[in-house]
Design an enzyme around this catalytic site. Sequence first.
Site, PDB file in Angstrom:
ATOM      1  N   GLY A  90      -4.436  -1.867   7.093  1.00 53.46           N
ATOM      2  CA  GLY A  90      -4.005  -1.372   8.383  1.00 53.46           C
ATOM      3  C   GLY A  90      -4.267  -2.826   9.160  1.00 53.46           C
ATOM      4  N   TRP A 105      -1.981  -5.395   9.577  1.00 54.94           N
ATOM      5  CA  TRP A 105      -0.849  -5.623  10.266  1.00 54.94           C
ATOM      6  C   TRP A 105      -0.865  -4.536  11.565  1.00 54.94           C
ATOM      7  CZ3 TRP A 105       4.178  -7.164   7.314  1.00 54.94           C
ATOM      8  CH2 TRP A 105       4.052  -8.346   6.501  1.00 54.94           C
ATOM      9  N   ASP A 153       1.908   4.092   3.493  1.00 58.31           N
ATOM     10  CA  ASP A 153       1.395   3.258   2.197  1.00 58.31           C
ATOM     11  C   ASP A 153       0.953   4.318   1.156  1.00 58.31           C
ATOM     12  OD1 ASP A 153      -0.046   0.411   1.801  1.00 58.31           O
ATOM     13  OD2 ASP A 153      -0.924   1.826   0.487  1.00 58.31           O
ATOM     14  N   ASP A 159       4.416   7.245  -1.549  1.00 51.83           N
ATOM     15  CA  ASP A 159       4.962   6.312  -2.408  1.00 51.83           C
ATOM     16  C   ASP A 159       6.464   6.047  -1.905  1.00 51.83           C
ATOM     17  OD1 ASP A 159       6.158   4.623  -4.209  1.00 51.83           O
ATOM     18  OD2 ASP A 159       5.187   5.694  -6.139  1.00 51.83           O
ATOM     19  N   LYS A 195       7.455  -9.509   2.784  1.00 52.46           N
ATOM     20  CA  LYS A 195       6.799 -10.269   1.827  1.00 52.46           C
ATOM     21  C   LYS A 195       7.702 -10.485   0.861  1.00 52.46           C
ATOM     22  CE  LYS A 195       2.969  -9.162  -0.298  1.00 52.46           C
ATOM     23  NZ  LYS A 195       1.659  -9.192   0.011  1.00 52.46           N
TER      24      LYS A 195
HETATM   25  C1  LIG Z   1      -1.100  -6.621   0.585  1.00 49.45           C
HETATM   26  S1  LIG Z   1      -1.442  -4.772   1.069  1.00 49.45           S
HETATM   27  C2  LIG Z   1      -0.943  -4.400   2.439  1.00 49.45           C
HETATM   28  C3  LIG Z   1      -1.893  -5.014   3.412  1.00 49.45           C
HETATM   29  C4  LIG Z   1      -1.277  -4.908   4.865  1.00 49.45           C
HETATM   30  N1  LIG Z   1      -0.243  -5.339   5.317  1.00 49.45           N
HETATM   31  C5  LIG Z   1      -2.569  -4.940   5.691  1.00 49.45           C
HETATM   32  O1  LIG Z   1      -2.510  -5.858   6.615  1.00 49.45           O
HETATM   33  O2  LIG Z   1      -3.691  -4.393   5.816  1.00 49.45           O
HETATM   34  C6  LIG Z   1      -0.034  -4.328   0.139  1.00 49.45           C
HETATM   35  C7  LIG Z   1       0.186  -2.709   0.103  1.00 49.45           C
HETATM   36  O3  LIG Z   1       1.464  -2.374  -0.294  1.00 49.45           O
HETATM   37  C8  LIG Z   1       1.198  -0.860  -0.627  1.00 49.45           C
HETATM   38  N2  LIG Z   1       2.213  -0.541  -1.915  1.00 49.45           N
HETATM   39  C9  LIG Z   1       2.462  -0.814  -2.815  1.00 49.45           C
HETATM   40  N3  LIG Z   1       3.653  -0.151  -3.419  1.00 49.45           N
HETATM   41  C10 LIG Z   1       3.996   0.769  -2.409  1.00 49.45           C
HETATM   42  C11 LIG Z   1       4.832   1.791  -2.591  1.00 49.45           C
HETATM   43  N4  LIG Z   1       5.708   2.011  -3.597  1.00 49.45           N
HETATM   44  N5  LIG Z   1       4.868   2.637  -1.322  1.00 49.45           N
HETATM   45  C12 LIG Z   1       4.034   2.510  -0.547  1.00 49.45           C
HETATM   46  N6  LIG Z   1       3.140   1.459  -0.312  1.00 49.45           N
HETATM   47  C13 LIG Z   1       3.039   0.471  -1.380  1.00 49.45           C
HETATM   48  C14 LIG Z   1      -0.151  -0.969  -1.591  1.00 49.45           C
HETATM   49  O4  LIG Z   1      -0.911   0.316  -1.630  1.00 49.45           O
HETATM   50  C15 LIG Z   1      -1.117  -1.864  -0.807  1.00 49.45           C
HETATM   51  O5  LIG Z   1      -1.790  -1.184   0.135  1.00 49.45           O
END
Ligand SMILES: C[S@@+](CC[C@H](N)C(=O)[O-])C[C@H]1O[C@@H](n2cnc3c(N)ncnc32)[C@H](O)[C@@H]1O
Length: 238
Positions: free
Chosen positions: A85, A87, A113, A129, A193
Site C-alpha cells: 500500500g 503507492w 492486488d 489476480d 514498472k
Molecule cells: C512490488 S509489489 C507492489 C508494491 C506497492 N506498489 C507498494 O507501494 O506497496 C508488487 C505487487 O504486485 C502484486 N502482483 C503481482 N502479480 C499480480 C497479479 N497478477 N494481480 C494482482 N497483483 C499482482 C504482488 O502481489 C505484489 O504485491
Amino acid sequence: MNKGPDGKNTSGRGQRDLTVRVKSARGRTASSTRWLQRQLNDPYVKRAQNEGYRGRAAFKIMEVDDKFRFLVPGARVVDLGCAPGGWIQVAVPRINALEEKKGKAVGTILGIDLQEVEPIPGATIHQLDFMDEGADEQVKEWLGGSADVVMSDMAASSSGHKQTDHLRIISLCEAAAYLAFDVLEEGGTFVSKVLAGGAEGELQKLLKQRFAKVANVKPPSSRADSSEKFVVASGFRG
Ligand SMILES: C[S@@+](CC[C@H](N)C(=O)[O-])C[C@H]1O[C@@H](n2cnc3c(N)ncnc32)[C@H](O)[C@@H]1O
C-alpha cells in the site's frame, strides 16, 4: 516539521547511521542472509519505517510523481499491484482523496492486488489476480467510469531466472497498458514498472502509438543493481 502518512511527526527520528551485519544462521541460505543484510542497511527501508510508509516502494512513486506531476487533486487513479500500500499512501494526500484541502477537487483511488491489503483511509482496495480471465472487466466495474491515471507496480515473485522474470513483468505491464487504453480519459497518464531489455521494445512501441509522450525513468530509490525502471506515458490520445 515533517509528517508521515499516519499524520505523526517524523522529524529527527532514526538519524543514526549504523551498518547492521547479519550473521549467517542455520537454515538461512547465503542469498537470504545477503537479502536481509541489504534490507537492514537500506536507507529507503529506514526512511519508510521512520516516515510511516508500508514499504520503500513509496519513494519510487513519490520521485516519479515529483518529476511528472500526475497525482494531482481530483485525479481518479487505478493502482495495480498495490500491496502493501505504499503507492496508495503517497497518492491519497496528493489527489486529495480525504477531502483535506478544502476548495480543491477530490480524487479517488482504486487499488488491486493478489494479496489482501490492510485498509487505507481514502482508498478502495480489492483482492484480485489481474491476470485472471475477466479481471479487467471486473476492475472497470469497480471503477465505474474513466480514470486519469493507471499505474502498475505489479511484479511476480522472482523465479531466479532472469529471462523468465523479464517476460513475466512485461506481460503484467502489457495487461496494465490494455486496461489503461480502455479506461483512461484523453490526456491521461500510464505509469508502469518494467525491466529493461528484451521484450520491452514492443511495449514501448505500443505506448508511443497511444500516448503523446513516453519517458523512461529510474528514480533514485530504485536499486542501482536492478534492471527495474518506470515507463511514464502521458497525453493519452484516446
Ligand atoms: C512490488 S509489489 C507492489 C508494491 C506497492 N506498489 C507498494 O507501494 O506497496 C508488487 C505487487 O504486485 C502484486 N502482483 C503481482 N502479480 C499480480 C497479479 N497478477 N494481480 C494482482 N497483483 C499482482 C504482488 O502481489 C505484489 O504485491
